[in-house]
Design a protein around this motif. Structure first.
Motif, PDB file in Angstrom:
ATOM      1  N   GLY A  50       0.809  -1.209   0.000  1.00 55.26           N
ATOM      2  CA  GLY A  50       0.000   0.000   0.000  1.00 55.26           C
ATOM      3  C   GLY A  50       0.842   1.258   0.000  1.00 55.26           C
ATOM      4  O   GLY A  50       1.341   1.699  -1.037  1.00 55.26           O
ATOM      5  N   PHE A  51       1.066   1.863   1.177  1.00 55.48           N
ATOM      6  CA  PHE A  51       1.774   3.137   1.301  1.00 55.48           C
ATOM      7  C   PHE A  51       3.055   2.960   2.112  1.00 55.48           C
ATOM      8  O   PHE A  51       4.164   3.061   1.583  1.00 55.48           O
ATOM      9  N   LEU A  52       2.930   2.624   3.398  1.00 58.17           N
ATOM     10  CA  LEU A  52       4.112   2.395   4.232  1.00 58.17           C
ATOM     11  C   LEU A  52       4.822   1.119   3.819  1.00 58.17           C
ATOM     12  O   LEU A  52       6.053   1.049   3.825  1.00 58.17           O
ATOM     13  N   GLY A  53       4.069   0.088   3.440  1.00 53.77           N
ATOM     14  CA  GLY A  53       4.671  -1.188   3.066  1.00 53.77           C
ATOM     15  C   GLY A  53       5.749  -1.083   2.012  1.00 53.77           C
ATOM     16  O   GLY A  53       6.875  -1.565   2.198  1.00 53.77           O
ATOM     17  N   PRO A  54       5.457  -0.470   0.863  1.00 49.92           N
ATOM     18  CA  PRO A  54       6.494  -0.321  -0.163  1.00 49.92           C
ATOM     19  C   PRO A  54       7.722   0.428   0.329  1.00 49.92           C
ATOM     20  O   PRO A  54       8.849   0.092  -0.048  1.00 49.92           O
ATOM     21  N   ALA A  55       7.525   1.441   1.165  1.00 53.85           N
ATOM     22  CA  ALA A  55       8.673   2.178   1.708  1.00 53.85           C
ATOM     23  C   ALA A  55       9.524   1.287   2.589  1.00 53.85           C
ATOM     24  O   ALA A  55      10.763   1.383   2.596  1.00 53.85           O
ATOM     25  N   LEU A  56       8.890   0.386   3.346  1.00 53.60           N
ATOM     26  CA  LEU A  56       9.644  -0.565   4.166  1.00 53.60           C
ATOM     27  C   LEU A  56      10.453  -1.514   3.296  1.00 53.60           C
ATOM     28  O   LEU A  56      11.622  -1.796   3.583  1.00 53.60           O
ATOM     29  N   VAL A 196       3.407  11.112   5.412  1.00 55.51           N
ATOM     30  CA  VAL A 196       3.278  11.885   4.173  1.00 55.51           C
ATOM     31  C   VAL A 196       4.278  11.412   3.139  1.00 55.51           C
ATOM     32  O   VAL A 196       5.208  10.665   3.426  1.00 55.51           O
ATOM     33  N   GLY A 197       4.075  11.865   1.911  1.00 55.05           N
ATOM     34  CA  GLY A 197       5.046  11.614   0.861  1.00 55.05           C
ATOM     35  C   GLY A 197       4.494  10.822  -0.295  1.00 55.05           C
ATOM     36  O   GLY A 197       3.277  10.698  -0.486  1.00 55.05           O
ATOM     37  N   GLN A 198       5.402  10.282  -1.074  1.00 61.23           N
ATOM     38  CA  GLN A 198       5.051   9.573  -2.290  1.00 61.23           C
ATOM     39  C   GLN A 198       4.174   8.360  -1.993  1.00 61.23           C
ATOM     40  O   GLN A 198       4.515   7.542  -1.158  1.00 61.23           O
ATOM     41  N   GLY A 199       3.064   8.269  -2.682  1.00 64.96           N
ATOM     42  CA  GLY A 199       2.166   7.139  -2.515  1.00 64.96           C
ATOM     43  C   GLY A 199       1.001   7.398  -1.587  1.00 64.96           C
ATOM     44  O   GLY A 199       0.141   6.526  -1.431  1.00 64.96           O
TER      45      GLY A 199
END
Length: 381
Positions: A50-56, A196-199
């Protein structure tokens, strides 16, 4: 005029992207831990696309960690084809996780205590550390500055309720307890603020760099001196992966920046990021709310007035997380990267921001403000 924290903070969280308690303990200090060699971990992420997952994922892979994602396979199903992905449903179908071992699990998608309890208890025998991503919405009282991890959390009379939209903070707090009960001494609770941020599909931050880039006279809330807090999703991800690498347990408020950031500084950073010609007209907060029904946090994202009953929710203590290595990129970088990402979205999506005020409504409010002041005035840069 009183502003409802439940409506402003918990409601926005639950209806947007749905964004954990105790003293921290760790096997090593923050500064020395940052310079220590990276310990490779096998990490399970509950969610991950989703949002945080891809960043992790993007924070962990370059550091040599082995990842497994568990989700329903419905959100961005083609993402990370080279990462192991297990499919199921947190609400009743955890079979894919049975009998598997990981060093750590990162729970990015837990909102209902019953569901969080099920995954924590299933994984407890085979996982060393459970990281639960909670929220600052757990705090009971946001009226004072300096709320920290030991401050009282929200409660709900019926602890079996699963009404996330109404009891978001209390249910997050109960979910934290479920993890800590299942894995005593092995639980890490991270309480972010506005991510906040990309995605970010909610536009709760994106509104500002997008609006400022459009240029012209911008409706700006208050006098510019109200403190604000948020965290770039990439900084949050890096912090969480660091906690996993060091097996750090405890509870941490994860939001920033390290020093006070004002609303004026945010808008100036957005202007610097876009290179546009925007000017800012700062409008008295009580008039905005009472006369124009332009509300903090929803119509004017990120912002809460320092005179309101929720002022403390934008000046929460992050000292414990800073001591464990939480860092923040410059606000202008977050604004620039958010704007660049937003421009890659389909044109029809770019035309409909999910937060903030419409251009038509903004013009109406500015016209009314200038009339109240005795006629049009030059906007404040």
């Amino acid at each position: 005029m009183r502003l409802s924290r439940r409506g402003l903070i918990q409601g926005a969280a639950a209806l947007g992207s749905l964004w954990a308690a105790g003293c921290a303990s760790t096997s090593s200090g923050g500064a020395s831990a940052q310079s220590a060699p990276v310990a490779k971990r096998k990490i399970l992420i509950l969610g991950g696309t989703g949002f945080l997952g891809p960043a992790l994922v993007e924070a962990a892979l370059p550091r040599g960690h082995t990842l497994t994602l568990f989700n329903r396979g419905k959100t961005h199903p083609g993402l990370f084809p080279n990462v192991e992905q297990l499919h199921g449903d947190r609400d009743g179908d955890l079979k894919a996780l049975e009998g598997r071992k990981w060093d750590a699990v990162i729970d990015t998608s837990g909102y209902v205590p019953r569901i969080v309890k099920a995954s924590a208890e299933l994984l407890a025998p085979n996982v060393e550390q459970y990281v639960f991503v909670s929220s600052i919405s757990v705090y009971k009282d946001g009226s004072q500055y300096g709320v920290d991890e030991n401050s009282p959390v929200a409660t709900v009379e019926d602890e079996k309720t699963e009404d996330v939209s109404q009891y978001y903070g209390a249910l997050k707090a109960l979910s934290e307890k479920a993890v800590q009960a299942a894995m005593p001494g092995r639980a890490t609770v991270v309480r972010p603020g506005l991510i906040v941020g990309q995605g970010d599909s909610t536009d709760r931050f994106s509104y500002w760099p997008v609006r400022v880039a459009r240029g012209g006279e911008v409706l700006a809330p208050g006098d510019g001196e109200d403190p604000i807090q948020f965290i770039d999703v990439r900084d949050l991800a890096a912090f969480i992966i660091g906690l996993v690498e060091r097996r750090t347990v405890g509870t941490f408020n994860a939001l920033g920046p390290a020093q006070t950031l004002t609303m004026r500084e945010l808008l100036e950073a957005c202007k610097a990021a876009s290179g546009g010609d925007a000017t800012f007209t700062w409008v008295e907060w009580s008039w905005l709310v009472e006369q124009q029904k332009v509300m903090p946090w929803t119509n004017m994202p990120v912002w809460l007035p320092r005179q309101g009953e929720d002022k403390g929710m934008c000046k929460i203590s992050n000292a414990r997380a800073l001591a464990q290595g939480l860092t923040f990129r410059p606000t202008v970088d977050t604004a620039r990267d958010t704007l660049a990402w937003f421009k890659t979205l389909p044109p029809e999506r770019q035309q409909k921001l999910h937060a903030g005020v419409t251009p038509e409504r903004e013009r109406e409010v500015l016209a009314a403000w200038h009339a109240r002041q005795g006629g049009p005035k030059a906007a404040n840069p």
